[in-house]
Design a protein around this motif. Structure first.
Motif, mmCIF file in Angstrom:
data_model
loop_
_atom_site.group_PDB
_atom_site.id
_atom_site.type_symbol
_atom_site.label_atom_id
_atom_site.label_comp_id
_atom_site.label_asym_id
_atom_site.label_seq_id
_atom_site.Cartn_x
_atom_site.Cartn_y
_atom_site.Cartn_z
ATOM 1 N N ILE A 95 34.691 -42.475 -16.795
ATOM 2 C CA ILE A 95 35.312 -41.512 -15.893
ATOM 3 C C ILE A 95 34.687 -40.144 -16.141
ATOM 4 O O ILE A 95 34.554 -39.703 -17.276
ATOM 5 N N ARG A 96 34.321 -39.497 -15.067
ATOM 6 C CA ARG A 96 33.775 -38.141 -15.165
ATOM 7 C C ARG A 96 34.551 -37.231 -14.224
ATOM 8 O O ARG A 96 34.851 -37.610 -13.088
ATOM 9 N N LEU A 97 34.882 -36.039 -14.697
ATOM 10 C CA LEU A 97 35.592 -35.066 -13.874
ATOM 11 C C LEU A 97 34.579 -34.138 -13.211
ATOM 12 O O LEU A 97 33.812 -33.446 -13.889
ATOM 13 N N ILE A 98 34.572 -34.135 -11.889
ATOM 14 C CA ILE A 98 33.638 -33.319 -11.113
ATOM 15 C C ILE A 98 34.388 -32.114 -10.552
ATOM 16 O O ILE A 98 35.399 -32.286 -9.868
ATOM 17 N N PRO A 99 33.939 -30.884 -10.827
ATOM 18 C CA PRO A 99 34.644 -29.713 -10.287
ATOM 19 C C PRO A 99 34.516 -29.647 -8.770
ATOM 20 O O PRO A 99 33.445 -29.863 -8.211
ATOM 21 N N LYS A 100 35.635 -29.351 -8.105
ATOM 22 C CA LYS A 100 35.637 -29.226 -6.648
ATOM 23 C C LYS A 100 35.285 -27.811 -6.194
ATOM 24 O O LYS A 100 34.876 -27.614 -5.054
ATOM 25 N N SER A 103 33.963 -22.379 -10.902
ATOM 26 C CA SER A 103 34.841 -21.879 -11.964
ATOM 27 C C SER A 103 36.251 -22.434 -11.848
ATOM 28 O O SER A 103 37.221 -21.702 -11.630
ATOM 29 N N PRO A 104 36.453 -23.747 -11.954
ATOM 30 C CA PRO A 104 37.793 -24.329 -11.834
ATOM 31 C C PRO A 104 38.693 -23.859 -12.971
ATOM 32 O O PRO A 104 38.265 -23.712 -14.120
ATOM 33 N N GLN A 105 39.980 -23.657 -12.628
ATOM 34 C CA GLN A 105 40.950 -23.167 -13.595
ATOM 35 C C GLN A 105 42.036 -24.181 -13.908
ATOM 36 O O GLN A 105 42.651 -24.136 -14.967
ATOM 37 N N THR A 106 42.331 -25.090 -12.975
ATOM 38 C CA THR A 106 43.395 -26.072 -13.168
ATOM 39 C C THR A 106 42.826 -27.473 -13.052
ATOM 40 O O THR A 106 41.740 -27.683 -12.484
ATOM 41 N N VAL A 107 43.557 -28.454 -13.547
ATOM 42 C CA VAL A 107 43.107 -29.847 -13.498
ATOM 43 C C VAL A 107 43.013 -30.328 -12.063
ATOM 44 O O VAL A 107 42.163 -31.172 -11.725
#
Length: 715
Positions: A95-100, A103-107
């Protein structure tokens, strides 16, 4: 706000745990309804080398073993959707988290990859399309109806703007939520309407689907959702991104070689994604080129510096004296030609049925011409089609698709067709008309009567013994398949006039900042040679300066070179590169001349700017050392690129065929040789084939002969 690693992990697990919590409900009927025939179709549609799990098994395992594991796999998947329980080992994945956002601040601003499963949703949409409850839309009469598309981790639905269609889609989404346990996030969903949709219908559709955010503006995956007249403004973000990357503080202190690498590997590929779909305006391509030019030539502090050579010359290959930078118009055309190639060979795919059904369902794609009413995207595809038409030929199969007068069929490596004008009664003659009745063998008498001057070439073409359809082949590759790289160089060749093909270094382009060139650009410097006092030009620096003449005289060529007898470096450059060095040097396949020029240039700069003198012997020795180093690096790359894996032992009940073919262009004769093991203890077999037009045909004949012989093997 949390900052510690363990706290961040807990927040992520908690957020996605709630988001993907299973909802209770009876899902057996929905799963059996949607997945009955879909699992096999999906599993076999995955590329064999893609989607490997943590255990290392890719999709090829399921392809090759489906008869043994297929039924069990379908039941396992259906059982998961019915019970909501899956064995822990099967659920293991990466699993990889890709920023939408930047500078993302929340999950919530991250997107998890590998948690989404939309097989049930696609199955429900297909069933609804079949029973007529959700027909979807089409853009032309010959266009297939589409009610949904899956792209990356997004799902797009296409429905009519009426209450019945909206209610059907809402029902499908509700059934999907109940079956999968995944809830549709309406706050991240949007809905778009056609321009003439009444406001009352818009509000009703939003209420039925519970989606209140309108889309249709902005970008999707970096590309504009809608096009207007000002195409240049829509893609202006590409230039902004290039400038942003180029102006980074870490890039300001790059050397020239570092800038070269950065430009080719990082900055030039930025427009590639947009180029694969749309034709960029010429003005935008020039804007991109200008941004890259300034990055390459300007000083570290951002001050504007002189560009010593035009971008057009820099885009030439290194063999032609350039640096291999991209010509963005040609690269754009090469990308679009890849789309055209797909439409040619896969006209019945969804893309082919959609585009061909809308723009010209009656005619063959290669015969379609541009019209004023065509969309921007279709115009770009037609530009790619023109590139393919200029650089492709036909491989003869059943001969029904090839016109003998207009289609290139006589060569595998260049476009060549019989020259007309044809008689009126033979204008529509195809290759199939040159075959014997009910056969794919050539009718020699008919060919001799209609095309006597092309008889030998036509008879050398090998037709398909099984009557396979004719195939359009790309002439710039051995396999006949199109590639963006070969398409780019074909586009470059079509845009430039033929030039002398002599390999020339940067010095021969007359751009080195010697006294003559600096004076020509109105730079106030002393244009005289600092060694001898003569006017410093490129020819003087490398040929006529006494120091340079001594360097050439002491160079250990097998045949000497007298520099003072040569007035122009480009005129003697090829002969210099062809000169062979004496054996003790150990320089075999690498020319020494380029390294001598480099050493002379380095020693000139050391003498001018550092007042450091280097002897003739040291200059020659340095060039020899550089040439040896380069030669050794090339040999290491060759050895490194070889496949040293031992061959897999043959099946004891099989026949191993080892074959090779040779072809002579002057006589169109091919020599064929092969062995079969273990049959007859590897006895060699030989044959000669006549009327063979190219080496690929020789290999095909050889494979066919060895196959026929192996079938008679007692093994």
């Amino acid at each position: 706000m949390v900052y510690k690693e363990d706290q961040i992990a807990k927040v992520i697990v908690s957020y996605f745990g709630k988001l993907y919590t299973m909802q209770e409900g009876d899902r057996r009927e929905t799963v059996e309804y949607a997945l009955a025939a879909l699992v096999k179709e999906v599993a076999l549609s995955i590329h064999a080398d893609k989607a490997p799990g943590p255990d290392g098994f890719s999709a090829s395992f399921f392809h090759s073993n489906w008869d043994n594991i297929g039924d069990g796999l379908v039941k396992e998947i259906q059982g998961f959707f019915e019970s909501g329980i899956i064995p822990a080992k099967i659920n293991e994945t990466h699993i990889r988290l890709i920023p939408k956002v930047n500078s993302p601040q929340t999950v919530a601003e991250y997107r998890p990859i590998a948690l989404c499963n939309v097989e049930v949703l696609s199955g429900l949409c297909n069933k609804a399309h079949a029973d007529g409850s959700l027909k979807g839309i089409r853009v032309a009469r010959s266009f297939p109806r589409i009610n949904h598309l899956l792209f990356a981790d997004d799902t797009m639905f296409f429905i009519r703007a009426d209450q019945r269609s909206c209610a059907a889609l809402s029902s499908i989404l509700s059934r999907y939520e109940a079956a999968s346990g995944q809830a549709i996030n309406t706050s991240k969903s949007s809905i778009s309407f056609s321009k003439k949709t009444p406001s009352s219908i818009i509000e009703a559709a939003k209420g039925t689907l519970n989606i209140h955010q309108e889309g249709g503006v902005g970008k999707y995956l970096g590309l504009p959702k809608h096009f207007g007249r000002k195409k240049r403004d829509l893609f202006s973000s590409i230039v902004d991104k290039i400038k942003q990357k180029a102006s980074g503080w870490s890039n300001r202190y790059l050397s020239t070689v570092g800038k070269f690498t950065m430009l080719k590997s990082v900055l030039s590929p930025i427009p590639s994604y947009a180029m694969t779909c749309f034709q960029l305006p010429v003005s935008l391509c020039k804007w991109i080129q200008s941004a890259l030019t300034r990055f390459f030539w300007d000083a570290r502090n951002g001050s504007r510096k002189m560009a010593w050579i035009s971008w057009k010359k820099l885009t030439k290959s290194k063999a032609e004296g350039g640096l291999g930078f991209r010509d963005f118009q040609c690269f754009n055309i090469a990308f679009l030609a890849k789309l055209s190639w797909r439409l040619i060979h896969y006209p019945h795919s969804l893309l082919g049925r959609t585009l061909l059904g809308k723009y010209d369902p009656e005619n063959d794609f290669m015969q379609i011409t541009k019209r004023s009413s065509d969309s921007h995207g279709w115009r770009g595809i037609l530009v790619g089609k023109d590139l393919i038409a200029e650089n492709s030929g036909w491989i003869v199969g059943d001969g029904k698709s090839i016109n003998i007068w207009t289609d290139p069929l006589l060569s595998c490596s260049r476009r060549e067709a019989p020259m007309g004008p044809p008689p009126e009664e033979l204008v529509k003659y195809t290759v199939a008309d040159l075959f014997l009745p009910n056969s794919v063998e050539w009718d020699r008498q008919k060919i001799h009567r209609i095309l006597p001057q092309w008889e030998d070439k036509i008879l050398s073409i090998k037709t398909s013994a099984l009557g396979a359809p004719d195939k359009l082949a790309w002439i710039h590759s051995k396999t006949g398949d199109y590639s963006t790289k070969s398409g780019y160089w074909a586009a470059m060749q079509s845009r430039t006039e033929p030039e002398n093909n002599i390999v020339t270094p940067t010095a021969l382009q007359d751009i080195l900042p010697v006294g003559e060139r600096l004076l020509a650009r109105h730079i106030d410097v002393d244009p005289l040679c600092k060694r001898c006092g003569a006017f410093e030009s490129v020819n003087h620096l490398f040929l006529h300066c006494p120091f340079a003449q001594e360097v050439w005289e002491h160079t250990p060529f097998a045949s000497g070179f007298v520099a003072r007898r040569s007035s122009d470096l480009p005129a003697v450059w090829k002969s210099l590169c062809d000169k062979v060095c004496l054996p003790p040097l150990g320089i075999v396949n690498v020319p020494l001349a380029p390294w001598l020029l480099w050493s002379l240039w380095i020693e000139r700069n050391n003498f001018v700017f550092s007042n450091r003198y280097t002897s003739v012997a040291d200059t020659v020795s340095k060039a020899i050392c550089l040439a040896r180093e380069w030669s050794g690096a090339q040999l290491r790359e060759i050895v490194k690129g070889r496949n040293l894996t031992a061959p897999t032992p043959a099946n004891p009940i099989s026949v191993t065929v080892q074959s090779d073919a040779a072809w002579r262009n002057s006589s169109n004769l091919a020599g064929l040789g092969w062995t079969l093991k273990p049959w007859l203890f590897g006895k060699p077999w030989f044959s000669v084939a006549e009327m063979v037009s190219c080496i690929s045909d020789a290999n095909l004949i050889l494979l066919n002969l060895s196959r026929q012989l192996s079938l008679t093997s007692p093994f």
